[in-house]
Design an enzyme around this catalytic site. Structure first.
Site, mmCIF file in Angstrom:
data_model
loop_
_atom_site.group_PDB
_atom_site.id
_atom_site.type_symbol
_atom_site.label_atom_id
_atom_site.label_comp_id
_atom_site.label_asym_id
_atom_site.label_seq_id
_atom_site.Cartn_x
_atom_site.Cartn_y
_atom_site.Cartn_z
ATOM 1 N N TRP A 60 73.342 27.270 55.818
ATOM 2 C CA TRP A 60 74.322 27.952 54.970
ATOM 3 C C TRP A 60 73.646 29.222 54.502
ATOM 4 O O TRP A 60 72.668 29.188 53.757
ATOM 5 C CB TRP A 60 74.724 27.069 53.796
ATOM 6 C CG TRP A 60 75.878 27.589 52.991
ATOM 7 C CD1 TRP A 60 77.209 27.348 53.192
ATOM 8 C CD2 TRP A 60 75.811 28.437 51.833
ATOM 9 N NE1 TRP A 60 77.976 27.986 52.241
ATOM 10 C CE2 TRP A 60 77.133 28.669 51.398
ATOM 11 C CE3 TRP A 60 74.763 29.036 51.124
ATOM 12 C CZ2 TRP A 60 77.444 29.453 50.285
ATOM 13 C CZ3 TRP A 60 75.066 29.821 50.023
ATOM 14 C CH2 TRP A 60 76.389 30.024 49.613
ATOM 15 N N LYS B 110 91.207 22.750 45.048
ATOM 16 C CA LYS B 110 91.323 22.087 46.351
ATOM 17 C C LYS B 110 92.073 22.971 47.346
ATOM 18 O O LYS B 110 91.685 23.081 48.503
ATOM 19 C CB LYS B 110 92.071 20.742 46.188
ATOM 20 C CG LYS B 110 91.252 19.633 45.588
ATOM 21 C CD LYS B 110 90.224 19.052 46.508
ATOM 22 C CE LYS B 110 88.825 19.443 46.241
ATOM 23 N NZ LYS B 110 88.252 19.684 44.995
ATOM 24 N N GLU C 293 91.803 21.565 39.068
ATOM 25 C CA GLU C 293 91.283 20.870 40.238
ATOM 26 C C GLU C 293 92.230 21.013 41.433
ATOM 27 O O GLU C 293 91.789 21.219 42.563
ATOM 28 C CB GLU C 293 91.042 19.397 39.921
ATOM 29 C CG GLU C 293 90.563 18.551 41.085
ATOM 30 C CD GLU C 293 89.274 19.027 41.719
ATOM 31 O OE1 GLU C 293 88.972 18.566 42.841
ATOM 32 O OE2 GLU C 293 88.559 19.853 41.123
#
Length: 611
Positions: free
Chosen positions: A74, A488, A484
């Protein structure tokens, strides 16, 4: 954030390493590579992109060797490319290393290597500096372990490093500082890795490597040394996860599998902590009645999804235990002079238990005298080991980068912590407590039934997937869940998603409402239901397209909404355990329609082990 795998034994290292890297691809996936010592020569093969690209590069070459290291990257320093991919070698290609973390003083080390030793660098990475530094030292010492120790003494930063040398094909040397590392113990073989899933297929016994420890692996043994070269005796940790738990088991994606595993995870997290009388038993947790009564303030500190679980935790703890709670983003906590003392309870929430910002905030709070309670999913992780008390979530391995079952099990932990504190402190009655526990026990079955028919959510996603801007709104606990749900959607579909407390709409955000704007409205708090209906009317008047989430039986809201999603009836306080699931599913199906890489979204990694 990157994934490391190393193998030394009687088998073929390439096969073990590639298999292990696939299990760690959620940790980093913009490039991948492998280094082995074959026939007395060090060979490095690496390629930008996922593991499949590396496999295509290797082709039918068996790369036969009994020692090797591998890596999924990454990017932190240097764009994703073949040349920036790990492993990195030294100038004469006799040393190879893989690295997770950041070397903060790499520029000055690089300059010294160029000016003093004439080293020519190929990549833009800080990692190549490590390989070149070890290589320069190795010319004199001719010993890999000595060379790694000397190199590490010159480095500042956070890292997990594994190294192999062409002239010492009988060993791997690894070192850890503020980045996860484990050693696996096999028969006639030993392993190194960033995380347990990489080794589940091969071993059940591991060593958890601590900070500033160095590991020497040979085929027959694993030795651990502290920073002063003293050998450390370490208890073996027995892994209880099943290897099948890290497989898709017929689901298209890990994320979908993990959404459907939530009823089991919630049941495990709750029932493992209840005794026969229904009281919460905190085995291994020494938070006594006296401790609770002396708490003047609680900090909940976390990142991302775990932070959103903390927002729910704040509401529940303040309501049930009557203790003031602040929720902080871990990356900001250390830099604002938080008022922490011996009467502070610091609650760290982390799925991996290796999140560097959370770990650093935890250490600062401990230094100031706070008691630390952690909520983590990974047994033996750094956050767990450095905490006074640990509350495990029992979610099982979570592979998809976008967290789902870790979030809901973190919520369950927050409810149980609040209930335990409230009962011990006397701020709630035993009757209230028993009823609340009964309601929590009912959640897994309610969620199981809800998940039996999610076709409407899939239909909504197919109709709305082409929106490029989405708003999530809610009040009270629904507001926390909105954050949240928004996260997502943006994580896996790359839609510009924004969450806001519904009462704040009129203070600026409503200016963005226009015909066709998609708004996901949560109305799962009965005492705020009418106010949410009013907020929905306000945005509908501006032409917004509204998908509302409400409890079964609350039909009035349907008249103000374009689409409805109903969750099972429940008490307001535990609605987040149910209301977040349709938001997870909506995000999943939207991303699927958009052709996104759902389990491995671009630019993201599962375990964030750098600042």
């Amino acid at each position: 954030m990157c994934g490391i795998v190393g193998y030394i034994g009687s088998g073929n290292a390439k096969d073990v390493i590639i298999d292990g890297l696939k299990k760690l691809e959620y940790r980093g996936y913009d490039s991948a590579g492998i280094a082995v010592v074959r026939d007395g020569k060090l060979e490095i093969k690496k390629h930008v992109g996922g593991i499949a690209n590396l496999e295509n590069l290797i082709g039918d070459d068996p790369m036969t060797s009994n020692v090797g290291i591998g890596h999924t990257r990454w990017a932190t320093h240097g764009a994703p490319s073949d040349i920036n991919a790990h492993p990195h070698g030294n100038q004469d290609n006799t040393i190879a290393i893989v690295h997770n973390g950041i070397i903060e003083n790499y520029q000055e080390l690089k300059q010294e290597l160029i000016e003093k030793y004439g080293v020519e660098f190929k990549s833009e990475t800080d990692t190549e500096v490590i390989a070149q530094l070890i290589g320069v030292i190795y010319r004199e010492k001719k010993d890999l372990l000595d060379s790694v120790y000397s190199a590490v003494s010159k480095m500042r930063g956070a890292y997990a490093i594994a190294a192999v040398a062409q002239d010492e094909p009988d060993k791997i040397v690894a070192v850890r500082k503020d980045a996860p590392l484990i050693a696996g113990l096999g028969k006639d073989s030993n392993f190194i890795a960033s995380d347990i899933p990489a080794l589940l297929k091969y071993v059940k016994e591991i060593y958890l490597i601590e900070n500033n420890e160095t590991v020497l692996l040979t085929k027959d043994q694993v030795k651990i040394f502290d920073e002063n070269r003293n050998e450390v005796k370490r208890e073996v940790f027995h892994v209880t996860w099943d290897a099948d738990a890290a497989e898709k088991e017929g689901y298209d994606h890990f994320m979908l599998k993990e959404i459907f595993e939530q009823p089991k995870g919630l049941s495990e997290t709750l029932n493992r902590r209840l005794n026969d009388e229904g009281k919460i038993k905190l085995e291994g947790i020494t938070l006594t009645k006296e401790h609770i009564e002396n708490i003047s303030k609680i900090y909940i500190v976390a990142c991302g999804t775990a932070y959103h679980a903390g927002l729910v935790g704040k509401y529940i703890i303040e309501k049930l235990a009557s203790i003031p709670v602040e929720v902080d983003v871990a990356s900001e906590f250390r830099y604002r002079s938080p008022l922490v003392d011996k009467n502070t309870l610091f609650i760290a929430i982390s799925q991996s238990g290796e999140t560097l910002d959370t770990l650093a905030a935890l250490r600062e709070a401990k230094d100031k005298g706070a008691r630390v309670l952690s909520v983590v999913n990974v047994v033996g992780s750094s956050v767990a080991r450095e905490s006074d008390d640990v509350f495990y979530t029992w979610a099982g391995p979570e592979i998809a980068v976008a967290s789902t079952k870790a979030y809901t099990t973190q919520l369950m932990c927050m409810y149980m912590i609040a209930l335990y504190m409230g009962l011990e402190k006397g701020s709630i009655t035993r009757e209230y407590y028993d009823k609340f526990i009964m309601d929590l026990k009912a959640v897994p079955d309610k969620l199981e039934n809800f998940l039996k028919n999610v076709s409407q959510i899939e239909r909504d996603a197919k109709m709305l997937y082409n929106k490029e801007q989405v708003f999530f709104i809610g009040r009270g606990l629904d507001s926390a869940v909105s954050y949240e749900g928004s996260l997502k959607l943006k994580e896996i579909s790359y839609i510009n998603s924004f969450a806001i407390a519904a009462g704040e709409l009129k203070h600026g955000t409503i200016a963005l409402m226009e015909p066709g704007t998609l708004v996901i409205a949560l109305a799962c708090q009965d005492f705020l239901y009418e106010k949410m209906v009013s907020n929905i009317q306000e945005i509908k008047a501006r032409g917004a397209y509204v998908v509302s989430v409400a409890k079964e039986g609350n039909d009035a809201i349907a008249k103000q909404s374009d689409q409805m999603i109903y969750i099972p009836e429940c008490r307001d306080e535990i609605a987040p355990l149910l209301s977040v699931v349709p938001l997870q599913l909506f995000a999943y199906y939207v991303a699927k329609e958009r052709g996104c890489n759902i389990d491995k979204p671009k630019n993201l990694a599962k375990s964030v082990t750098v600042e």
